[in-house]
Design a protein around this motif. Structure first.
Motif, PDB file in Angstrom:
ATOM      1  N   LYS A 172      39.997 -71.633  62.714  1.00 17.79           N
ATOM      2  CA  LYS A 172      39.750 -73.061  62.996  1.00 17.79           C
ATOM      3  C   LYS A 172      39.876 -73.352  64.483  1.00 17.79           C
ATOM      4  CE  LYS A 172      43.009 -74.519  60.233  1.00 17.79           C
ATOM      5  NZ  LYS A 172      43.487 -73.183  59.782  1.00 17.79           N
ATOM      6  N   LEU A 175      36.992 -71.970  66.391  1.00 15.49           N
ATOM      7  CA  LEU A 175      35.783 -72.756  66.181  1.00 15.49           C
ATOM      8  C   LEU A 175      35.777 -74.000  67.065  1.00 15.49           C
ATOM      9  CD1 LEU A 175      33.278 -72.520  64.441  1.00 15.49           C
ATOM     10  CD2 LEU A 175      34.423 -73.893  62.695  1.00 15.49           C
ATOM     11  N   VAL A 243      37.026 -73.976  56.438  1.00 19.60           N
ATOM     12  CA  VAL A 243      36.776 -72.770  57.230  1.00 19.60           C
ATOM     13  C   VAL A 243      37.366 -71.594  56.457  1.00 19.60           C
ATOM     14  CG1 VAL A 243      37.119 -71.614  59.438  1.00 19.60           C
ATOM     15  CG2 VAL A 243      36.866 -74.099  59.364  1.00 19.60           C
ATOM     16  N   ASN A 282      33.389 -67.940  58.183  1.00 19.92           N
ATOM     17  CA  ASN A 282      33.622 -67.478  59.549  1.00 19.92           C
ATOM     18  C   ASN A 282      33.812 -65.966  59.607  1.00 19.92           C
ATOM     19  OD1 ASN A 282      33.988 -67.762  62.298  1.00 19.92           O
ATOM     20  ND2 ASN A 282      36.196 -68.123  62.125  1.00 19.92           N
ATOM     21  N   ALA A 312      32.757 -67.495  65.410  1.00 25.08           N
ATOM     22  CA  ALA A 312      33.246 -68.179  66.603  1.00 25.08           C
ATOM     23  C   ALA A 312      33.335 -67.219  67.783  1.00 25.08           C
ATOM     24  CB  ALA A 312      34.607 -68.807  66.327  1.00 25.08           C
ATOM     25  N   LEU A 318      26.407 -71.418  65.531  1.00 25.52           N
ATOM     26  CA  LEU A 318      27.164 -72.600  65.962  1.00 25.52           C
ATOM     27  C   LEU A 318      26.273 -73.817  66.178  1.00 25.52           C
ATOM     28  CD1 LEU A 318      29.651 -70.951  68.478  1.00 25.52           C
ATOM     29  CD2 LEU A 318      30.004 -71.481  66.066  1.00 25.52           C
TER      30      LEU A 318
END
Length: 478
Positions: A172, A175, A243, A282, A312, A318
């Motif tokens: 998280k 990100l 996530v 992710n 990420a 993204l």
């Protein structure tokens, strides 16, 4: 050292009002020039105001006791005392003010929003303000009213459009760091993030804020881990984003079961069932992570989730995610009703509202409660007989004696004015214009009298009748 605090108990005290002054003007050849005592200054308020540059309640964690300044007493020569300064306390956007019982007093959202946590005491009137055609030379003044005291709880709920939820180390914080300019602490061990992180994202013409909630694990809604401390920060969000870690090293975990566990914790916490959900798979830059994401995606989509595969670290997927979030946020903002103009609600008192109550307690004591009689008692100097008589006259005009008689009070019965912990108790003696027999017409000094023509006497009598209907304590000097 603690750098982020989102819940504190604050003890606030407003300033007390300054005492009025009892003074008589004197100069050569005019030894009794009339009363000239000034009014006391009003005490300062304690005011909470939203300041978007403030992001934590840390200052109040270290200094929980705050007090505004008191008003200065009045002086002779009709000089009023200086008002106390208001104490303005900046708080973060999204601060909820509660009492110690948990009742919400104010929800402070938006730059400049204010709430008066404690009101300053009213300044006492000087004898110049208490004088009239009948009371030409009052030998007393009113005391200032003590400032308000309150114990409040400040609780910060982050104002964000998007909230990221998920297991520790799901990515998280990573990100947020790549979607915005935020620089959270990132490490490869659980519970790296100890405070909510907030970032600002620009996608096309839409600008929105994104926050993560650290420490969500099974049992978070019951206090395990850090989740209970920070779940409140998702309450204001427009969309929840799960996530999910597709490259976890824990063999007993998988993205679908992680989502089910977090959803159950959100359900147990309550109040979030109507928020739209999205899923982010992710760490697809890891080969096994990519394979697992492709495997679980059909099941997640069959549940109605919109699913995005991202990395990420490798900056994969993204842009699509950012614009999708912007679209959901924009739709949420458009669906909200337009803000209405501020309404002023006027609730007039009932025609039969006396402004006080008289209750006979079990021990036979009669207790008088009401804003006016309690304030009048606090303003009275009981060392001054004239001031005590003035209080008795005011209570009589308000109708307190009449209500005591209706309640069954007799001469010599105990009467208390005010709450149990701070009441004035006395033996009641029913009177008409209390103390007038002993003191005569209070505030009169025959040395100030002079022969008056008939027209002047008529005007003075009319002034006396008018005065009986006035409330002197409501007079406020400019």
């Amino acid at each position: 050292m603690t750098t982020f605090v989102d819940r504190v108990e604050l003890h606030v005290a407003a300033g007390s009002g300054g005492h009025g002054c009892a003074s008589v003007h004197r100069e050569k050849f005019k030894p009794l020039g009339g009363p000239d005592g000034g009014n006391g200054g009003h005490g300062g308020d304690v005011i909470l105001v939203v300041d978007q540059s403030v992001t934590t309640l840390l200052d109040y964690h270290h200094s929980p006791h705050r007090k505004a300044t008191s008003g200065r007493p009045g002086e002779g020569g009709n000089r009023s005392g200086k008002d106390g300064q208001d104490l303005v306390l900046p708080v973060p956007d999204g601060t909820v003010v509660q009492d110690k019982a948990g009742n919400v007093l104010a929800d402070l959202v938006g730059q400049g929003t204010t709430y008066v946590a404690a009101e300053g005491g009213r300044g006492g009137l000087g004898n110049a303000a208490l004088s009239s055609a009948r009371r030409k030379a009052p030998g007393f003044a009113l005391l200032g009213v003590p400032g308000g005291l309150q114990d409040i709880v400040l609780e910060l709920k982050t104002v964000a459009d998007v909230a990221l939820v998920g297991y520790p180390s799901a990515g998280k914080s990573s990100l947020i760091s790549v979607l915005s300019a935020a620089k959270p602490k990132i490490a490869d061990y659980p519970f790296t993030t100890l405070v909510p992180n907030l970032g600002v994202v620009t996608a096309g013409s839409t600008v929105y804020t994104i926050a993560d909630v650290p420490g969500l694990i099974p049992g978070a809604s019951q206090g395990k881990g850090l989740g209970l401390e920070f779940l409140r920060h998702v309450e204001r969000c427009s969309v929840l984003v799960h996530v999910l870690d597709t490259a976890t090293l824990e063999s007993e975990r998988d993205p679908v079961s992680d989502l089910d566990i977090i959803e159950e914790e959100l359900k147990q916490y309550g109040g979030l069932g109507d928020r739209p959900r999205m899923v982010v798979l992710n760490k697809i830059d890891v080969p096994d992570g990519k394979d697992l994401a492709e495997m679980v995606r059909p099941e997640l989509e069959s549940r109605g989730y919109r699913v995005f595969e991202v990395s990420a670290v490798a900056h994969m997927g993204l842009k699509e995610l950012s614009f999708a979030l912007a679209d959901v946020v924009a739709k949420g903002r458009a669906a909200k009703p337009a803000e209405e103009a501020t309404r002023i609600v006027i609730r007039p008192k009932a025609v039969d509202d006396a402004g006080f109550t008289v209750v006979r307690e079990e021990d036979g004591l009669y207790r008088v409660r009401g804003e006016k009689p309690e304030r009048w008692v606090r303003q009275t100097d009981f060392s001054n007989d004239e001031a005590v008589g003035y209080l008795a006259d005011r209570l009589s005009r308000l109708g307190v004696e009449t209500e005591l008689m209706k309640a069954g009070a007799r001469s010599g019965d105990g009467v208390a004015i005010g709450p149990e912990e701070n009441a004035v108790v006395f033996d009641w003696e029913p009177t008409v214009m209390a103390g007038a027999e002993m003191l005569g017409r209070r505030g009169e000094d025959h040395r100030l009298e002079a022969p008056r023509p008939a027209e002047q006497r008529r005007r003075d009598k009319q002034a006396e009748r008018d005065e009986s209907e006035q409330e002197y304590d409501d007079f406020k000097p400019f």
